[in-house]
Structure formats: C-alpha cells, structure tokens
Design an enzyme around this catalytic site. Sequence first.
Site, PDB file in Angstrom:
ATOM      1  N   ASN A 285       0.859  -1.176   0.000  1.00 36.24           N
ATOM      2  CA  ASN A 285       0.000   0.000   0.000  1.00 36.24           C
ATOM      3  C   ASN A 285       0.901   1.234   0.000  1.00 36.24           C
ATOM      4  O   ASN A 285       1.500   1.564   1.012  1.00 36.24           O
ATOM      5  CB  ASN A 285      -0.888  -0.038   1.256  1.00 36.24           C
ATOM      6  CG  ASN A 285      -1.717   1.218   1.421  1.00 36.24           C
ATOM      7  OD1 ASN A 285      -1.823   2.025   0.505  1.00 36.24           O
ATOM      8  ND2 ASN A 285      -2.309   1.376   2.602  1.00 36.24           N
TER       9      ASN A 285
ATOM     10  N   LYS B  69       0.126   4.316  -0.351  1.00 37.74           N
ATOM     11  CA  LYS B  69      -0.488   5.535   0.209  1.00 37.74           C
ATOM     12  C   LYS B  69      -0.212   6.717  -0.737  1.00 37.74           C
ATOM     13  O   LYS B  69      -0.179   6.527  -1.936  1.00 37.74           O
ATOM     14  CB  LYS B  69       0.002   5.765   1.638  1.00 37.74           C
ATOM     15  CG  LYS B  69      -0.183   4.491   2.490  1.00 37.74           C
ATOM     16  CD  LYS B  69       0.064   4.662   3.948  1.00 37.74           C
ATOM     17  CE  LYS B  69      -0.120   3.321   4.655  1.00 37.74           C
ATOM     18  NZ  LYS B  69       0.030   3.426   6.108  1.00 37.74           N
TER      19      LYS B  69
ATOM     20  N   HIS C  20      -9.398   1.130   5.422  1.00 38.45           N
ATOM     21  CA  HIS C  20      -8.088   1.370   6.053  1.00 38.45           C
ATOM     22  C   HIS C  20      -8.255   2.350   7.223  1.00 38.45           C
ATOM     23  O   HIS C  20      -9.048   3.288   7.138  1.00 38.45           O
ATOM     24  CB  HIS C  20      -7.107   1.928   5.021  1.00 38.45           C
ATOM     25  CG  HIS C  20      -5.704   1.938   5.512  1.00 38.45           C
ATOM     26  ND1 HIS C  20      -5.233   2.916   6.370  1.00 38.45           N
ATOM     27  CD2 HIS C  20      -4.683   1.090   5.305  1.00 38.45           C
ATOM     28  CE1 HIS C  20      -3.972   2.664   6.649  1.00 38.45           C
ATOM     29  NE2 HIS C  20      -3.607   1.552   6.020  1.00 38.45           N
TER      30      HIS C  20
ATOM     31  N   GLU D  75      -6.577   4.771   8.169  1.00 33.10           N
ATOM     32  CA  GLU D  75      -6.392   6.194   7.820  1.00 33.10           C
ATOM     33  C   GLU D  75      -7.666   6.770   7.208  1.00 33.10           C
ATOM     34  O   GLU D  75      -7.997   7.931   7.419  1.00 33.10           O
ATOM     35  CB  GLU D  75      -5.185   6.347   6.876  1.00 33.10           C
ATOM     36  CG  GLU D  75      -3.880   6.178   7.638  1.00 33.10           C
ATOM     37  CD  GLU D  75      -2.721   5.640   6.817  1.00 33.10           C
ATOM     38  OE1 GLU D  75      -2.781   5.653   5.569  1.00 33.10           O
ATOM     39  OE2 GLU D  75      -1.744   5.164   7.441  1.00 33.10           O
TER      40      GLU D  75
ATOM     41  N   GLU E 219      -5.210  -4.947  10.796  1.00 35.55           N
ATOM     42  CA  GLU E 219      -4.183  -3.920  10.962  1.00 35.55           C
ATOM     43  C   GLU E 219      -4.415  -3.181  12.270  1.00 35.55           C
ATOM     44  O   GLU E 219      -5.204  -2.227  12.320  1.00 35.55           O
ATOM     45  CB  GLU E 219      -4.251  -2.921   9.802  1.00 35.55           C
ATOM     46  CG  GLU E 219      -3.963  -3.535   8.449  1.00 35.55           C
ATOM     47  CD  GLU E 219      -3.419  -2.488   7.479  1.00 35.55           C
ATOM     48  OE1 GLU E 219      -2.315  -2.711   6.979  1.00 35.55           O
ATOM     49  OE2 GLU E 219      -4.060  -1.455   7.267  1.00 35.55           O
TER      50      GLU E 219
ATOM     51  N   GLY F  70       2.677   2.236  10.779  1.00 40.22           N
ATOM     52  CA  GLY F  70       3.631   3.329  10.609  1.00 40.22           C
ATOM     53  C   GLY F  70       4.378   3.703  11.884  1.00 40.22           C
ATOM     54  O   GLY F  70       5.022   4.750  11.932  1.00 40.22           O
TER      55      GLY F  70
ATOM     56  N   SER G 145       3.602  -2.104  10.320  1.00 35.21           N
ATOM     57  CA  SER G 145       5.061  -2.168  10.469  1.00 35.21           C
ATOM     58  C   SER G 145       5.662  -3.514  10.061  1.00 35.21           C
ATOM     59  O   SER G 145       6.580  -4.018  10.711  1.00 35.21           O
ATOM     60  CB  SER G 145       5.467  -1.789  11.893  1.00 35.21           C
ATOM     61  OG  SER G 145       5.063  -0.459  12.170  1.00 35.21           O
TER      62      SER G 145
HETATM   63  P1  PGA Z   1       2.969   0.316   7.655  1.00 32.26           P
HETATM   64  O1  PGA Z   1       1.487   0.539   7.034  1.00 32.26           O
HETATM   65  O2  PGA Z   1       3.485  -0.969   7.052  1.00 32.26           O
HETATM   66  O3  PGA Z   1       3.746   1.518   7.211  1.00 32.26           O
HETATM   67  O4  PGA Z   1       2.799   0.219   9.121  1.00 32.26           O
HETATM   68  C1  PGA Z   1       0.609  -0.522   6.854  1.00 32.26           C
HETATM   69  C2  PGA Z   1      -0.686  -0.043   6.282  1.00 32.26           C
HETATM   70  O5  PGA Z   1      -1.101   1.080   6.611  1.00 32.26           O
HETATM   71  O6  PGA Z   1      -1.340  -0.748   5.499  1.00 32.26           O
END
Ligand code: PGA
Length: 249
Positions: A9, A11, A95, A97, A167, A173, A213
């Site tokens: 992903n 983003k 997601h 976010e 997640e 992140g 992560s």
């Molecule tokens: P990350 O993000 O691997 O940077 O933690 C995962 C995601 O948001 O799908």
Amino acid sequence: MIRPVIAGNWKMNKTVAESVAFAVRLRAAYDASPGPEVIIAPPFTALQAVAEAIRGSFIRLSAQNLHESEKGAYTGEISGGMLREAGCTCVIIGHSERRTLFGEADDRINRKLRIALAAGLKPIFCIGESLQQREQGETEALIEHQLKEGLKNVTADDIRHFMIAYEPVWAIGTGKTASPEQAEKVHRFIREWIARRYGPECAAALAILYGGSVTPENIAGLMAQPDINGGLVGGASLDVDSFIRIIGC
Ligand code: PGA
C-alpha cells in the site's frame, strides 16, 4: 491451502515515473521466481501506467479507495468502474487512515465493500483496534463490531472474493509490530467469526493479511502463524528492494 499474499500500500507516495520504475523492477524479480500472490496499490494517478508496466505478469493492481456510488456528482471521487477500466482487480477498503482521517464509518465502508464487489473488484477489507481499545481489553469486541457492520448484506458467495487485513492501528507506521502470537490470536478470532457466519469452507479459503510495520525482518515470523496468510505492507513496500525481500520470505 491458501496462497500467501503480499500487498504493498503505497499511500500518497510516488510519481508516475517512480511508480513505473518500481513496477518494472518488481516484475523482473517476480517473473524470475514467482512466490506469493503480489498486489501493489499505487496512487490513482499512477494506476494506468503501472497497469501497462505489469501487463501479462501475475502482479495484481489494487486501488487504495473508491466511492460507494456507481457514478454521479461526487467531486474528487473515483468509482469502481473507473478503477476496473484503469486495470485494478482489487481495492483497499476501510483502512484506518480512511476511518480516522477521513471519517469513514462502518456503514459507508459496508457500501464501499458492496459496490466494489458489484464492480468486480476484490476488496481488501481492513479492520483493527486502537491502542486504547487494546489496553481496555476491547480488541475482540471491536473486531467483531467492524466485521458485523462491514459485512452487512454480504453473502457467502461474496465473501469468496474478499481478503481481510487485520491492521492494529497502534502498529501502523509506528515501527511497533504486533508479535506473531498477538496477531495470530486476532486472525484466529476473525477466521472463527467468518466460520460461524459463513461456514467453515468460506473461513478456510479466506486470506487474512496482517498489516502494521511489516518489514523484511519480521515477515517470516508472522507468516509462520497458521492463520496469517499474508501481509499488507505500507512503509516497507515503498522501496523496491525491501518489497522484493518481503515477497521472497
Ligand atoms: P505500515 O502501514 O506498514 O507503514 O505500518 C501498513 C498499512 O497502513 O497498510
């Protein structure tokens, strides 16, 4: 046996040129030694060019979002049909976010999941608890709530076209991965919930990805768990060498 899946992903990262350069490198490495199912989710602007760069390979293209209507006066939005036309076969929905930064609630996510299916897109349906919810012992109740609301009017036939991504919000992140055991516990809970709702066959065929992560260093430990079928990778999917190492796990 569920084929492992690694999804990247991106983003809001990468220009069209950067996206194509990534796709070309990835394709060369992946075509030489096909392993897990690989999905990349570039930003909207790069979808068509990346589709071209991976045409004829087994790499699948995903969008990061879509609108819950087929078409209409929704300035700035993108429909499932448009994504199909651009070459997508998957779409990330729910997601954290989108939920937290853009106020997407469960009913909207449910409509997005259903319109994605109607457009012939495979949803990667994301769920997960915040740190506060985990610390208050609410993880399973929250996961159950997100499943129940997100999957309203979703049939057993539909669920065959799904992937679910667990997640934990506190791991996205932040560099704080859930331990393989912590993640497995929630993955098992999700699979058992799907089995109760849709039957054991659907549950056994459902790919449940872990996200938060994921790195080349921790992917193998996560994938060794029986109910973890793959990874949804953010930060570590942006560098092509790091992503190739994750795929090669
Ligand atoms: P990350 O993000 O691997 O940077 O933690 C995962 C995601 O948001 O799908």
